[in-house]
Design a protein around this motif. Structure first.
Motif, PDB file in Angstrom:
ATOM      1  N   THR A   1       0.935  -0.972   0.176  1.00  0.00           N
ATOM      2  CA  THR A   1       0.125  -0.221  -0.140  1.00  0.00           C
ATOM      3  C   THR A   1       1.320   1.483   0.262  1.00  0.00           C
ATOM      4  N   LYS A   2       0.713   2.371  -1.027  1.00  0.00           N
ATOM      5  CA  LYS A   2       1.243   3.088  -1.229  1.00  0.00           C
ATOM      6  C   LYS A   2       0.963   4.670  -0.270  1.00  0.00           C
ATOM      7  N   ILE A   3       1.622   4.602   1.184  1.00  0.00           N
ATOM      8  CA  ILE A   3       0.937   5.653   2.045  1.00  0.00           C
ATOM      9  C   ILE A   3       1.217   6.919   1.983  1.00  0.00           C
ATOM     10  N   THR A   4       0.222   8.020   2.311  1.00  0.00           N
ATOM     11  CA  THR A   4       1.208   9.150   2.480  1.00  0.00           C
ATOM     12  C   THR A   4       0.480   9.958   3.175  1.00  0.00           C
ATOM     13  N   LEU A   5       0.990  11.007   3.887  1.00  0.00           N
ATOM     14  CA  LEU A   5       0.267  11.439   5.399  1.00  0.00           C
ATOM     15  C   LEU A   5       0.863  13.388   4.631  1.00  0.00           C
ATOM     16  N   LEU A   6      -0.225  13.927   4.450  1.00  0.00           N
ATOM     17  CA  LEU A   6      -0.490  15.344   4.433  1.00  0.00           C
ATOM     18  C   LEU A   6      -0.910  16.583   5.785  1.00  0.00           C
ATOM     19  N   GLU A   7       0.825  17.278   6.164  1.00  0.00           N
ATOM     20  CA  GLU A   7      -0.072  18.128   7.077  1.00  0.00           C
ATOM     21  C   GLU A   7       0.148  19.481   6.906  1.00  0.00           C
ATOM     22  N   ARG A   8      -0.492  20.329   7.725  1.00  0.00           N
ATOM     23  CA  ARG A   8      -1.263  21.357   7.525  1.00  0.00           C
ATOM     24  C   ARG A   8      -0.499  22.568   7.472  1.00  0.00           C
ATOM     25  N   LEU A   9       0.677  22.676   8.241  1.00  0.00           N
ATOM     26  CA  LEU A   9       2.063  23.258   8.819  1.00  0.00           C
ATOM     27  C   LEU A   9       3.531  22.487   8.488  1.00  0.00           C
ATOM     28  N   PRO A  10       4.319  22.791   8.337  1.00  0.00           N
ATOM     29  CA  PRO A  10       5.982  22.014   8.750  1.00  0.00           C
ATOM     30  C   PRO A  10       5.564  21.463  10.152  1.00  0.00           C
ATOM     31  N   PHE A  11       6.120  19.753   9.965  1.00  0.00           N
ATOM     32  CA  PHE A  11       6.039  19.443  11.555  1.00  0.00           C
ATOM     33  C   PHE A  11       7.046  19.623  12.345  1.00  0.00           C
ATOM     34  N   PRO A  12       6.613  20.211  13.379  1.00  0.00           N
ATOM     35  CA  PRO A  12       5.363  19.605  14.533  1.00  0.00           C
ATOM     36  C   PRO A  12       4.312  20.913  14.254  1.00  0.00           C
ATOM     37  N   ALA A  13       3.811  21.186  13.451  1.00  0.00           N
ATOM     38  CA  ALA A  13       2.595  22.237  13.409  1.00  0.00           C
ATOM     39  C   ALA A  13       2.143  22.634  15.289  1.00  0.00           C
ATOM     40  N   PRO A  14       2.652  24.152  15.394  1.00  0.00           N
ATOM     41  CA  PRO A  14       2.901  24.556  16.632  1.00  0.00           C
ATOM     42  C   PRO A  14       0.911  24.927  17.139  1.00  0.00           C
ATOM     43  N   ASP A  15       0.790  25.028  16.452  1.00  0.00           N
ATOM     44  CA  ASP A  15      -0.857  24.987  17.081  1.00  0.00           C
ATOM     45  C   ASP A  15      -1.356  24.022  17.335  1.00  0.00           C
ATOM     46  N   ALA A  16      -0.683  23.253  16.506  1.00  0.00           N
ATOM     47  CA  ALA A  16      -1.621  21.370  17.169  1.00  0.00           C
ATOM     48  C   ALA A  16      -1.633  20.864  18.390  1.00  0.00           C
ATOM     49  N   ALA A  17      -2.637  20.618  18.874  1.00  0.00           N
ATOM     50  CA  ALA A  17      -2.597  19.850  20.756  1.00  0.00           C
ATOM     51  C   ALA A  17      -2.245  18.988  20.687  1.00  0.00           C
ATOM     52  N   SER A  18      -1.476  18.293  20.038  1.00  0.00           N
ATOM     53  CA  SER A  18      -0.272  17.071  20.743  1.00  0.00           C
ATOM     54  C   SER A  18       0.915  17.656  20.625  1.00  0.00           C
ATOM     55  N   VAL A  19       1.020  18.717  20.164  1.00  0.00           N
ATOM     56  CA  VAL A  19       2.363  20.014  20.753  1.00  0.00           C
ATOM     57  C   VAL A  19       2.166  21.024  21.504  1.00  0.00           C
ATOM     58  N   ASP A  20       2.847  20.534  23.017  1.00  0.00           N
ATOM     59  CA  ASP A  20       2.789  21.244  23.863  1.00  0.00           C
ATOM     60  C   ASP A  20       4.348  21.038  24.350  1.00  0.00           C
ATOM     61  N   SER A  21       3.722  21.377  25.553  1.00  0.00           N
ATOM     62  CA  SER A  21       5.498  21.257  26.751  1.00  0.00           C
ATOM     63  C   SER A  21       4.659  20.457  27.754  1.00  0.00           C
ATOM     64  N   SER A  22       3.758  19.655  27.555  1.00  0.00           N
ATOM     65  CA  SER A  22       3.260  18.325  29.021  1.00  0.00           C
ATOM     66  C   SER A  22       2.147  18.159  28.623  1.00  0.00           C
TER      67      SER A  22
END
Length: 492
Positions: free
Chosen positions: A32-53
């Motif tokens: 299977t060909k797997i493609t992942l699209l990212e809205r902003l360069p990783f890691p997106a600074p406003d993503a819920a998963s990117v934080d101090s803790s």
């Protein structure tokens, strides 16, 4: 079922990256060909998963999530949590006041979570200095003893699970990204999706803001709080914004506070995570703010002109000067002053609105769309998905592959399935327990009081109820008693 020849994943948060990692390793998807699209360069600074803790713990009133955490925890204690990505300093769950009235739900949640870590994980009850893993705190004096270095009033009772901890959220995401890249199976692209082009029973193409169109046999929509822009989730899941605030502290203050467990108050949803790099975080797991926006109906042809109203994130990517509303500022300030009085007037170094995708129950939405056969949803994290990052992809791909390899998988699939009906109201205010006030709208809160300038100390009760400090109640309740409660505790 036969594996699709191509899979396109929209979003590289916890669900998106986790899914990509598992797909890349499953033998069934080797071609299977797997493609992942990212809205902003990783890691997106406003993503819920990117934080101090983020909090990492098995302390759930729902035993299925306790069991899922039992799968994830060994990874955090191993390579995944190495190099400071995970710190096992404990989690102190508290309540304010007596076990009656509005506080009854908080107490019942504590009791049920305690029951699960005892019976499902076999943790030993007792003081830590006597070999215990879970320590009961029957009075405010007990809470003060555990959190003595904070110097304030941190709650009237509760328990502390010394086997829980917290993760460096951004570092964990970067580590997962390296694991995915190491498979050599995933094509990463930084591009924002404008819309999905829907046919009568399938997604025909994915349209980027550049105008380019992509096609895939299977589309996995894992865009977090931005998901309601791409599929109609009214009455199923909605974006809500949560308040986070930070202060800079001295090295001496960090030395004093860093060894503390995370403090989470079940009564009002406020929490404080131990500091790192001389920064202390104070936040609220709440009902949050809605940010209503009128958008083209995502499932109609663009030329139809049909519009709907949904809540979507507003972040510092949209407005670099965006702060938190006065209500949230005051709630964080009041909790800081209550728990760590000597830092009460320390200005915020920064604040942030973190966006959840909430569902009515707080359970995730991991399911094929009932109408579009090649659209798979991995969203609805409801503010409690991060801790499962090392293993969540396995369970997501199980659902995608329609495999129930064990009883836990069957339970999770039932919890995560597409709902039979939508809620009466288009916007979902979750029935999962939260702190703060239900029904707040971001612009209305900004209008109620001038948005606080970053760093300006404020005073106020912040919606917190003044309650007495009387302890009491029983740590043992029946399942029937628990199920009658409307507030079942957070899934933070």
């Amino acid at each position: 079922m036969a594996a699709p020849s191509s899979i396109l994943i929209i979003g590289s948060g916890v669900f998106g990256l986790g899914t990509a990692y598992t797909l890349a390793q499953r033998e069934a998807y080797r071609d299977t060909k797997i493609t992942l699209l990212e809205r902003l360069p990783f890691p997106a600074p406003d993503a819920a998963s990117v934080d101090s803790s983020r909090i990492v713990r098995p302390d759930y009133a729902d035993a299925a999530y306790t069991a899922l955490m039992a799968e994830a925890h060994p990874h955090w204690r191993g390579d995944f949590g190495a190099e400071g990505r995970y710190t096992e300093a404990g989690l102190c769950l508290t309540q304010e006041g007596a076990d009656s009235g509005e506080n009854r739900g908080a107490h019942y949640y504590l009791v049920k979570a305690l029951e699960n870590v005892k019976t499902k994980l076999g943790l030993e009850i007792g003081r830590r200095d006597e070999g215990g893993q879970v320590e009961l705190m029957e009075s405010s004096d007990d809470v003060c003893r555990v959190l003595e270095s904070m110097g304030g009033d941190c709650g009237s009772r509760g328990y502390i699970n010394w086997t829980s901890g917290w993760a460096d959220a951004e570092a964990g995401m970067k580590y997962m990204r390296t694991l995915v890249e190491a498979t050599g199976r995933v094509d990463f692209r930084t591009a924002e999706v404008s819309r999905l082009n829907y046919g009568s029973n399938a997604v025909e193409s994915i349209e980027l803001i550049s105008g380019e169109r992509l096609i895939a046999d299977l589309v996995v929509l894992a865009a977090g709080a931005w998901t309601p822009k791409l599929v109609d989730l009214r009455g199923i899941a909605s974006a809500t914004g949560q308040v986070l605030s930070y202060i800079d502290i001295t090295q001496e203050e960090e030395d004093r506070l860093a060894g503390n467990p995370t403090l989470l108050c079940e009564t009002n949803g406020m929490f404080i995570i131990p500091p790192r790099n001389r920064v202390l975080k104070v936040a609220r797991h709440g009902y949050g703010y809605a940010n209503f926006v009128r958008i083209p109906h995502p499932e109609r042809r663009a030329e139809s002109g049909e519009e709907i109203m949904v809540s979507l994130p507003r972040t510092k990517q949209d407005d670099p000067h965006l702060s938190i509303p006065a209500e949230g500022d005051e709630a964080c300030r009041a909790y800081l002053a209550k728990c760590i009085p000597d830092l009460a007037n320390r200005p915020w170094s920064q604040t942030r609105i973190c966006w959840y995708t909430d569902t009515p129950s707080g359970d995730w939405l991991i399911s094929y769309h009932p109408k579009y056969s090649n659209l798979f949803l991995a969203t609805g994290g409801s503010g409690h998905a991060y801790k499962f990052l090392p293993v969540v992809g396995e369970r997501i791909v199980d659902v995608m592959s329609r495999q129930n390899r064990d009883e836990l998988g069957k339970k999770l699939e039932m919890k995560w399935k597409w709902p039979e009906t939508r809620t009466e109201n288009d916007h979902v205010w979750t029935e999962d327990w939260r702190g703060g006030i239900k029904g707040m709208v971001l612009d209305e809160e900004f209008k109620k009081g001038e948005a606080r300038v970053v760093g300006e100390p404020t005073r106020g009760r912040g919606g917190q109820t003044e309650v007495g400090m009387a302890a009491g109640g029983d740590w043992e309740i029946s399942a029937a008693q628990y199920e009658t409660q409307t507030k079942k505790g957070p899934k933070l």
